[in-house]
Design a protein around this motif. Structure first.
Motif, mmCIF file in Angstrom:
data_model
loop_
_atom_site.group_PDB
_atom_site.id
_atom_site.type_symbol
_atom_site.label_atom_id
_atom_site.label_comp_id
_atom_site.label_asym_id
_atom_site.label_seq_id
_atom_site.Cartn_x
_atom_site.Cartn_y
_atom_site.Cartn_z
ATOM 1 N N PRO A 1 0.833 -1.209 0.000
ATOM 2 C CA PRO A 1 0.000 0.000 0.000
ATOM 3 C C PRO A 1 0.862 1.250 0.000
ATOM 4 N N PHE A 2 0.538 2.166 -0.858
ATOM 5 C CA PHE A 2 1.458 3.259 -1.136
ATOM 6 C C PHE A 2 0.668 4.474 -1.612
ATOM 7 N N VAL A 3 1.068 5.647 -1.145
ATOM 8 C CA VAL A 3 0.412 6.876 -1.602
ATOM 9 C C VAL A 3 1.479 7.872 -1.991
ATOM 10 N N THR A 4 1.338 8.484 -3.153
ATOM 11 C CA THR A 4 2.273 9.538 -3.520
ATOM 12 C C THR A 4 1.642 10.485 -4.530
ATOM 13 N N GLU A 5 2.395 11.525 -4.853
ATOM 14 C CA GLU A 5 1.917 12.470 -5.861
ATOM 15 C C GLU A 5 2.270 11.966 -7.242
ATOM 16 N N PHE B 1 -2.763 12.700 -7.507
ATOM 17 C CA PHE B 1 -2.301 11.785 -6.481
ATOM 18 C C PHE B 1 -2.640 10.361 -6.862
ATOM 19 N N VAL B 2 -1.875 9.431 -6.333
ATOM 20 C CA VAL B 2 -2.191 8.037 -6.600
ATOM 21 C C VAL B 2 -2.189 7.267 -5.288
ATOM 22 N N GLN B 3 -3.158 6.388 -5.169
ATOM 23 C CA GLN B 3 -3.233 5.521 -3.994
ATOM 24 C C GLN B 3 -3.151 4.089 -4.483
ATOM 25 N N ILE B 4 -2.146 3.385 -4.024
ATOM 26 C CA ILE B 4 -1.916 2.031 -4.508
ATOM 27 C C ILE B 4 -2.254 1.027 -3.414
ATOM 28 N N MET B 5 -3.094 0.065 -3.753
ATOM 29 C CA MET B 5 -3.439 -1.028 -2.857
ATOM 30 C C MET B 5 -2.998 -2.312 -3.560
ATOM 31 N N SER C 1 -5.735 3.746 -7.549
ATOM 32 C CA SER C 1 -6.654 4.852 -7.801
ATOM 33 C C SER C 1 -5.842 6.102 -8.058
ATOM 34 N N ILE C 2 -6.088 6.706 -9.213
ATOM 35 C CA ILE C 2 -5.391 7.948 -9.544
ATOM 36 C C ILE C 2 -6.391 9.090 -9.498
#
Lengths: 299, 137
Positions: free
Chosen positions: B41-45, B68-72, B77-78
């Motif tokens: 799980p990762f979140v970044t710009e 932003f992007v949220q990775i599961m 999800s972008i």
């Protein structure tokens, strides 16, 4: 007693007016639906933004950001989101009345929409900037406004930013509302539902709570991501405000125009009755004259 | 174990994409990033640029704006301002937008206008990049 010709003319002119109001009513109805759909299509975006904010807030305990800094309020800014055109019932009157309590020396006024700007000019208030936005608000327009507000706040020019707009409660109810934009006190959940605010939906909350357990990695770090998410959050809040204002405007105009059309119909009915009465009276008196004349001849 | 990733690209006006994919390459703020299923799980710009994703053997490109992007493990999800599929990019219009933005950059602008113009420029460049790649390949 008006003549039949005058009455006919009046009926005709009222009928023309009613055709115009009827057309405006339909246009407003279509535009209102469009504004509502625009708000609905933005829903996944809102949900995702809420989710990210929720996760971030769990992971960041001590957080401060220039946009959240509370300062003693020496000067504040008020953004007034009004309509460009009139003929929308009491919407603008109600909205602009809310401006009156604001101190005109210590408040910087900003306007989005022409009616608000005109009011500020007329009452000689300090209008700093005027923005325009289209009938179907664009995210880019919202971003422009939001940037301007953030810059004024960050440069220390103003210590508080509020926005005054018309909140869309339902098709027949719209209320003026003041919302504080800056400093950001707490991140409220964004409410994407323009359609019905009376029934609270909790579907979004359920979705986000199921993911609270996940531990995220952040790059560069949680605070950094949250920091750059805040301006986006603000842009989106402004965008929503614009959508709300537009939806309110169109539904208010629709109702106003419907009333106008109904009134015109009633007037036409009354005048037609009056017209027939006058016409009948004229015929009767003419007949009377003819018979009197005939009787006079016989004698 | 998830075998595919659900890639979602959402903008304020629409959900631009929601599909199952095998691999996603995206322009993260710190550099290009490639993501396979079961990522941590990762979140970044993300910066304005090009998203490439593979479905079976097919690779599809999309231009996106900053966001932003949220990775599961099973989902990406972008969250962005703009997302356009390769096929929908109008090269002429993007080129025009780029020229317009570059012309405005040379004018005197205040900070706010500058930021808007730069965002517009980044968006049009992203579109052009995606479009032109296809001509080469």
């Amino acid at each position: 007693m008006p003549s039949t010709r005058d009455l006919r003319r009046r009926i005709k002119s009222i009928r023309n007016t009613s055709q115009i109001t009827k057309a405006m009513q339909m246009v407003a109805a279509a535009k209102m639906r469009k504004a509502q759909t625009a708000a609905l299509t933005g829903r996944p975006y809102t949900d995702l933004l809420n989710q990210m904010l929720g996760n971030l807030q769990n992971d960041v305990s001590e957080f401060s950001h220039p946009l959240m800094e509370e300062r003693p309020v020496k000067k504040s800014a008020l953004l007034i989101v009004s309509t460009d055109k009139g003929l929308c019932g009491p919407l603008n009157t109600n909205l602009l009345r809310e401006i009156l309590p604001y101190d005109r020396d210590n408040t910087v006024f900003l306007a989005a929409g022409r009616k608000g700007a005109q009011f500020l000019h007329r009452t000689r208030r300090n209008l700093k900037a005027e923005f325009t936005f289209k009938d179907s608000p664009d995210f880019v327009e919202a971003r422009g406004i939001s940037r301007f507000l953030q810059d004024s706040f960050l440069s220390g020019e103003v210590d508080k930013v509020e926005v005054l707009y018309t909140n869309f409660v339902s098709t027949i109810r719209q209320e003026p509302k003041v919302r504080q934009l800056l400093p950001i006190l707490e991140l409220e959940k964004l409410d994407p539902d323009l359609v019905d605010k009376d029934s609270e939906s909790d579907a979004g909350d359920a979705a986000s709570s199921s993911q609270d357990a996940t531990e995220f990695l952040y790059e560069p770090d949680a605070a950094g991501v949250l920091g750059s998410l805040l301006p986006h959050y603000l842009n989106y809040v402004v965008f929503q405000v614009l959508l709300e204002a537009k939806a309110s405007e169109h539904s208010s105009r629709m109702v106003a125009m419907k009333n106008a059309t109904d009134n015109a119909k009633q007037l036409i009915k009354d005048l037609t009755l009056e017209y027939n009465k006058v016409r009948q009276a004229a015929i009767t008196s003419e007949l009377l004259e003819i018979t009197t004349a005939a009787m006079a001849m016989e004698n | 174990m998830a075998q595919t990733l659900r890639l979602e690209i959402v903008t304020p006006s629409e959900t631009a994409l929601s599909e199952d994919v095998d691999y996603v390459g995206l322009p993260a703020a710190a550099g290009e990033m490639g993501i396979y299923p079961n990522h941590v799980p990762f979140v970044t710009e993300v910066a304005a640029g090009e998203v490439a994703f593979q479905q079976k053997s097919k690779t599809v490109f999309m231009a996106i704006g900053a966001g932003f992007v949220q990775i599961m493990p099973d989902r990406i999800s972008i969250l962005t301002d703009m997302a356009i599929n390769e096929d929908h990019i109008d090269e002429e219009r993007a080129e025009e937008a780029r020229k317009r933005a570059e012309a405005r950059l040379s004018e005197q602008l205040n900070e706010e206008e500058m930021a808007v113009v730069q965002a517009a420029l980044a968006n049009s460049l992203a579109q052009l990049k995606v479009k032109r790649r296809r001509h080469r390949g």
